[in-house]
Motif scaffolding. Structure first.
Motif, PDB file in Angstrom:
ATOM      1  N   PHE A  79      27.533 -68.448  79.474  1.00  0.00           N
ATOM      2  CA  PHE A  79      28.069 -67.155  79.893  1.00  0.00           C
ATOM      3  C   PHE A  79      27.137 -66.471  80.890  1.00  0.00           C
ATOM      4  CE2 PHE A  79      30.974 -66.060  76.044  1.00  0.00           C
ATOM      5  CZ  PHE A  79      31.822 -67.089  76.400  1.00  0.00           C
ATOM      6  N   GLU A  80      25.836 -66.637  80.696  1.00  0.00           N
ATOM      7  CA  GLU A  80      24.866 -66.024  81.603  1.00  0.00           C
ATOM      8  C   GLU A  80      24.932 -66.645  82.993  1.00  0.00           C
ATOM      9  OE1 GLU A  80      23.031 -63.322  81.073  1.00  0.00           O
ATOM     10  OE2 GLU A  80      23.896 -63.173  79.068  1.00  0.00           O
ATOM     11  N   THR A  82      27.761 -67.923  84.443  1.00  0.00           N
ATOM     12  CA  THR A  82      29.115 -68.014  84.976  1.00  0.00           C
ATOM     13  C   THR A  82      29.524 -66.746  85.711  1.00  0.00           C
ATOM     14  OG1 THR A  82      31.371 -68.709  84.435  1.00  0.00           O
ATOM     15  CG2 THR A  82      30.359 -67.164  82.934  1.00  0.00           C
ATOM     16  N   SER A  83      30.371 -66.917  86.687  1.00  0.00           N
ATOM     17  CA  SER A  83      30.929 -65.785  87.430  1.00  0.00           C
ATOM     18  C   SER A  83      32.409 -65.599  87.112  1.00  0.00           C
ATOM     19  CB  SER A  83      30.786 -66.018  88.932  1.00  0.00           C
ATOM     20  OG  SER A  83      29.446 -66.214  89.275  1.00  0.00           O
ATOM     21  N   ASN A 105      33.687 -62.999  72.868  1.00  0.00           N
ATOM     22  CA  ASN A 105      32.334 -62.824  73.399  1.00  0.00           C
ATOM     23  C   ASN A 105      32.300 -62.548  74.899  1.00  0.00           C
ATOM     24  OD1 ASN A 105      30.832 -63.104  70.980  1.00  0.00           O
ATOM     25  ND2 ASN A 105      31.175 -65.300  71.033  1.00  0.00           N
ATOM     26  N   ILE A 106      33.279 -63.013  75.638  1.00  0.00           N
ATOM     27  CA  ILE A 106      33.268 -62.792  77.089  1.00  0.00           C
ATOM     28  C   ILE A 106      33.814 -61.413  77.442  1.00  0.00           C
ATOM     29  CG2 ILE A 106      35.559 -63.673  77.767  1.00  0.00           C
ATOM     30  CD1 ILE A 106      32.233 -64.459  79.528  1.00  0.00           C
ATOM     31  N   ASP A 108      33.042 -58.324  76.840  1.00  0.00           N
ATOM     32  CA  ASP A 108      32.083 -57.334  77.356  1.00  0.00           C
ATOM     33  C   ASP A 108      31.712 -57.639  78.806  1.00  0.00           C
ATOM     34  OD1 ASP A 108      32.053 -55.873  75.010  1.00  0.00           O
ATOM     35  OD2 ASP A 108      30.287 -56.901  74.213  1.00  0.00           O
ATOM     36  N   TYR A 109      31.486 -58.913  79.118  1.00  0.00           N
ATOM     37  CA  TYR A 109      31.152 -59.300  80.493  1.00  0.00           C
ATOM     38  C   TYR A 109      32.293 -58.937  81.446  1.00  0.00           C
ATOM     39  CZ  TYR A 109      27.360 -62.200  78.568  1.00  0.00           C
ATOM     40  OH  TYR A 109      26.239 -62.650  77.937  1.00  0.00           O
ATOM     41  N   VAL A 110      33.519 -59.147  80.984  1.00  0.00           N
ATOM     42  CA  VAL A 110      34.700 -58.830  81.795  1.00  0.00           C
ATOM     43  C   VAL A 110      34.801 -57.320  81.990  1.00  0.00           C
ATOM     44  CG1 VAL A 110      37.232 -58.932  81.890  1.00  0.00           C
ATOM     45  CG2 VAL A 110      35.928 -60.929  81.094  1.00  0.00           C
ATOM     46  N   GLU A 112      32.523 -55.096  81.870  1.00  0.00           N
ATOM     47  CA  GLU A 112      31.415 -54.593  82.691  1.00  0.00           C
ATOM     48  C   GLU A 112      31.505 -55.062  84.142  1.00  0.00           C
ATOM     49  OE1 GLU A 112      27.936 -55.936  80.618  1.00  0.00           O
ATOM     50  OE2 GLU A 112      28.395 -54.742  78.832  1.00  0.00           O
ATOM     51  N   LYS A 114      31.032 -58.089  85.212  1.00  0.00           N
ATOM     52  CA  LYS A 114      30.068 -59.161  85.485  1.00  0.00           C
ATOM     53  C   LYS A 114      30.752 -60.513  85.652  1.00  0.00           C
ATOM     54  CE  LYS A 114      26.256 -57.020  82.961  1.00  0.00           C
ATOM     55  NZ  LYS A 114      25.375 -57.138  81.788  1.00  0.00           N
ATOM     56  N   VAL A 115      31.931 -60.643  85.058  1.00  0.00           N
ATOM     57  CA  VAL A 115      32.657 -61.908  85.073  1.00  0.00           C
ATOM     58  C   VAL A 115      34.122 -61.636  85.397  1.00  0.00           C
ATOM     59  CG1 VAL A 115      33.454 -63.842  83.620  1.00  0.00           C
ATOM     60  CG2 VAL A 115      31.115 -63.017  83.404  1.00  0.00           C
TER      61      VAL A 115
END
Length: 173
Positions: A79-80, A82-83, A105-106, A108-110, A112, A114-115
């Protein structure tokens, strides 16, 4: 001697070095990769997507994760790096605890930014209204059925290109 042959090598080299420096930085530090979240029941479809994308453009558990390491640690590490997170929606993936954990889990990244999240329905028996698809995905994304791995790979490549262009606008020229 004609002016067309009178080239300032130093200036030309400096421009060339400047031109290639951004792609080289990009290649070393910020490779855009897509994490492919799927059920192993769809491995044939996923392998075709990987074939069209190339191994360097994607993160797939069986090709990327280290043997004998904890799977959740490998997922977190992936995850760290990946884009783009690609969710291959099928009956099996919706029933998979691993895929559901990845989706949770992804998120939050979405949220924010980030992904980038790309969901593709690859099971003809599933549609956008299926209640096993998390509500935020059903609500926020235009979910369509894709029968062609090549078309999915093309969409992922397009997104990779957009991310690269956003980060390095000079590459568009």
């Amino acid at each position: 001697m004609s002016d067309c042959f009178n080239i300032d090598i130093t200036d030309t080299f400096a421009k060339f070095k400047l031109y290639i420096s951004k792609p080289l930085i990009f290649m070393k530090e910020k490779i855009v990769k897509a994490f492919l979240s799927h059920s192993s029941a769809q491995n044939d479809f996923i392998h075709e997507v990987v074939r069209w994308l190339g191994n360097d453009s994607c993160i797939v558990d069986e090709f990327t994760f280290e043997n004998a390491h904890k799977t959740m640690n490998e997922i977190a590490k992936a995850f760290e790096g990946t884009s783009i997170f690609v969710f291959f929606i099928s009956k099996e993936s919706l029933d998979s605890s691993w895929v559901n954990d990845e989706i949770s889990n992804i998120r939050d990244y979405v949220d924010e930014g980030k992904v980038k999240f790309l969901p593709f329905i690859i099971d003809s028996e599933i549609d956008h209204s299926n209640t096993k698809i998390k509500q935020w995905i059903r609500h926020d994304y235009n979910l369509q059925y894709y029968h062609s791995p090549r078309l999915v790979a093309r969409k992922i490549k397009e997104e990779i290109r957009n991310i690269v262009w956003d980060n390095y606008p000079d590459l568009r020229e």
